[in-house]
Every structure is written in structure tokens, then in C-alpha cells.
Design a protein around this motif. Structure first.
Motif, PDB file in Angstrom:
ATOM      1  N   MET A   1       0.815  -1.209   0.000  1.00 44.36           N
ATOM      2  CA  MET A   1       0.000   0.000   0.000  1.00 44.36           C
ATOM      3  C   MET A   1       0.852   1.264   0.000  1.00 44.36           C
ATOM      4  O   MET A   1       0.431   2.300  -0.498  1.00 44.36           O
ATOM      5  N   ASP A   2       2.069   1.207   0.566  1.00 42.22           N
ATOM      6  CA  ASP A   2       2.942   2.380   0.572  1.00 42.22           C
ATOM      7  C   ASP A   2       3.237   2.850  -0.848  1.00 42.22           C
ATOM      8  O   ASP A   2       3.249   4.052  -1.141  1.00 42.22           O
ATOM      9  N   ASP A   3       3.498   1.881  -1.762  1.00 42.88           N
ATOM     10  CA  ASP A   3       3.767   2.241  -3.154  1.00 42.88           C
ATOM     11  C   ASP A   3       2.552   2.921  -3.790  1.00 42.88           C
ATOM     12  O   ASP A   3       2.698   3.855  -4.581  1.00 42.88           O
ATOM     13  N   VAL A   4       1.357   2.438  -3.454  1.00 41.88           N
ATOM     14  CA  VAL A   4       0.137   3.023  -4.006  1.00 41.88           C
ATOM     15  C   VAL A   4      -0.041   4.454  -3.510  1.00 41.88           C
ATOM     16  O   VAL A   4      -0.316   5.377  -4.284  1.00 41.88           O
ATOM     17  N   PHE A   5       0.143   4.669  -2.203  1.00 40.92           N
ATOM     18  CA  PHE A   5       0.006   6.017  -1.651  1.00 40.92           C
ATOM     19  C   PHE A   5       1.032   6.968  -2.249  1.00 40.92           C
ATOM     20  O   PHE A   5       0.734   8.133  -2.544  1.00 40.92           O
TER      21      PHE A   5
END
Length: 265
Positions: A1-5
């Protein structure tokens, strides 16, 4: 999810997603023409969106087309938004993609920490599939050319003796545990019945200790009813949750789908 954010934090990348939302499957040249930046700049931003799983690139002939992948956004919704949102907020807008042959193609991709065999079982097992398609019962003998049928797992309507099928199709290609190609015909309303038959392809590829699952729903009529494909992000999010945690989704959106047709199931 960090990459998405991180990918969503940049306004240019959000603009690219907006453009693909308006018209899915665009080429690099088409996207470049819509943004005030160089071709190299657009390529750089698209690469970061691909790495975050928000865009899936598919080569079609000599062109490379880019598709908005809504699954990571659905996962963010499940984790960060649904607990605060009203049930109606789970409905996703349809994604428009116009091709020369006047059909649409929708591509959804997700990574799941499991084995190909376990993932194949979850797709073809009647009991397991009902857990992430919110009660939908899929019956088939899973042989090439065989039929499959989906029946709602909820309570029959008043005065109805038994459940009726809400979707059906044929297993066109079966290659366990790698690939499943099916025709797809929705039956839950007159509106979706009029859309005719489309096609769904499940592709499983092992990546280290996980699997990349790509679901392609194509041969859709241009501007087809979004009910046919709008439920895929929620279904795949539920599949990931089931295989990685053993739990079933209980978000407001999943409860809403449990009470009605499961689009794309």
C-alpha cells in the motif's frame, strides 16, 4: 500500500489515472497529447503507476495500451475508507474503454501470497468461491467445453420455490493451475441479459512466494452496463483477504453486494 500512496501523492500521476478513467486503454502517444509534459516524463510517471499496480500495460499489435487497475484502490478502500463510509459509497463507477471493433476490455490485477494450486482451488471450489463472491454458488465439473452456472446464495424471493441462475457460461479453456477462460452471460436482470455474452480470462503466474492474478473481462459491448464488470475489484479484494487471512470481507460494500447481484462474479 505504501507504493500506491506514493504513486497517488503526485498530481501528474493522478491526472494520468483520471485520463484512463475517462478512456481506458490509451497509448503513450494519446496520454502525452493530453498532458503538458514531454514523452519521457509521461513514460516515467506511467512506470511508477505500473510498479504500484495502478496501471496494467498490454501490448496489442504494435501498440502498447495502458489500463487503469482499480484493485489496489479497492484494497485501500477496504482498509482505510470502508469503516467510515456509508454502504452506498462502495459502488464503483464503470470504466470506459472504446476500441476500434466497438468492444471494451477490462483488466484487473492483484498479487496474493499463496500458491497457484491454492488459488486455482479458490477459483473453482464452490464452497471457497461463495466466501468471496458473497454467497454466489458456482457449479461446474471444470472440464473443457463444460457449462457453469451461478446461483445466488441468499434467501429465495417470496413465493419462489427455488433459486434461479443469475449467471452462466462455458469453460472455453482450462489449464490448471495457470489459466481459465470462460464465456460469461449475466442473467440477474433484463438490462444485463440484453448485453449478451462476454468473456472472462483468469491468468495465474507465480512470483516468488506469491501469485499474480490477472482477470481480463473482454468482448464487452462498447459502453456495456457497468454491472457486468464493476464488481471485480471487490471480488478480487475478497479473494486476497480469504487466502491470506482466512477471513471474509465484512465492509459495508460487501454486505450490500451480498443482498443483490454480484457484478462480474
Amino acid at each position: 500500500m505504501d507504493d500506491v500512496f506514493r504513486a497517488l501523492a503526485d498530481p501528474t500521476r493522478r491526472s494520468l489515472l483520471d485520463e484512463l478513467f475517462k478512456e481506458d486503454g490509451q497509448t503513450l502517444s494519446a496520454l502525452e497529447a493530453r498532458l503538458p509534459m514531454t514523452r519521457f516524463g509521461v513514460m516515467k510517471h506511467l512506470k511508477l503507476l505500473e510498479e504500484a499496480g495502478l496501471v496494467v500495460a498490454r501490448r496489442q499489435g504494435r501498440e502498447k495500451r495502458h489500463f487503469l487497475n482499480a484493485v489496489p484502490i479497492q484494497l485501500i478502500y477496504d482498509r482505510w475508507v470502508s469503516k467510515y463510509a456509508a454502504p452506498w459509497a462502495a459502488t464503483l463507477s464503470g470504466l470506459k474503454h472504446q476500441l476500434e471493433d466497438r468492444t471494451m476490455e477490462k483488466v484487473f490485477e492483484i498479487y496474493i501470497k499463496t500458491t497457484p494450486e491454492r488459488l486455482w482451488e479458490a477459483i473453482t471450489s464452490k464452497a471457497m468461491r461463495a466466501k468471496y463472491t458473497f454467497g454466489l454458488q458456482i457449479s461446474s465439473d471444470w472440464t473443457p467445453g463444460s457449462r457453469y452456472e451461478g446461483v445466488s446464495g441468499g434467501q429465495p424471493a417470496a413465493g419462489s420455490a427455488a433459486h434461479s441462475a443469475i449467471l452462466e457460461g462455458e469453460n472455453l479453456e482450462i489449464d490448471p493451475p495457470r489459466r481459465l477462460v470462460q464465456s460469461f452471460r449475466a442473467l440477474w436482470s433484463d438490462d444485463v441479459k440484453s448485453e449478451g455474452t462476454s468473456r472472462v480470462t483468469w491468468e495465474i503466474q507465480q512470483v516468488a512466494d506469491s501469485c499474480r492474478l490477472t482477470v481480463t473481462h473482454d468482448q464487452l459491448r462498447d459502453e456495456a452496463n457497468p454491472e457486468l464488470y464493476g464488481g471485480w475489484p471487490m471480488i478480487l479484494s475478497g479473494l486476497k483477504t480469504l487466502l491470506e487471512t482466512g477471513e471474509t470481507l465484512t465492509t459495508p460494500g460487501s454486505l450490500m453486494y451480498a443482498q443483490g447481484p454480484v457484478a462480474g462474479a
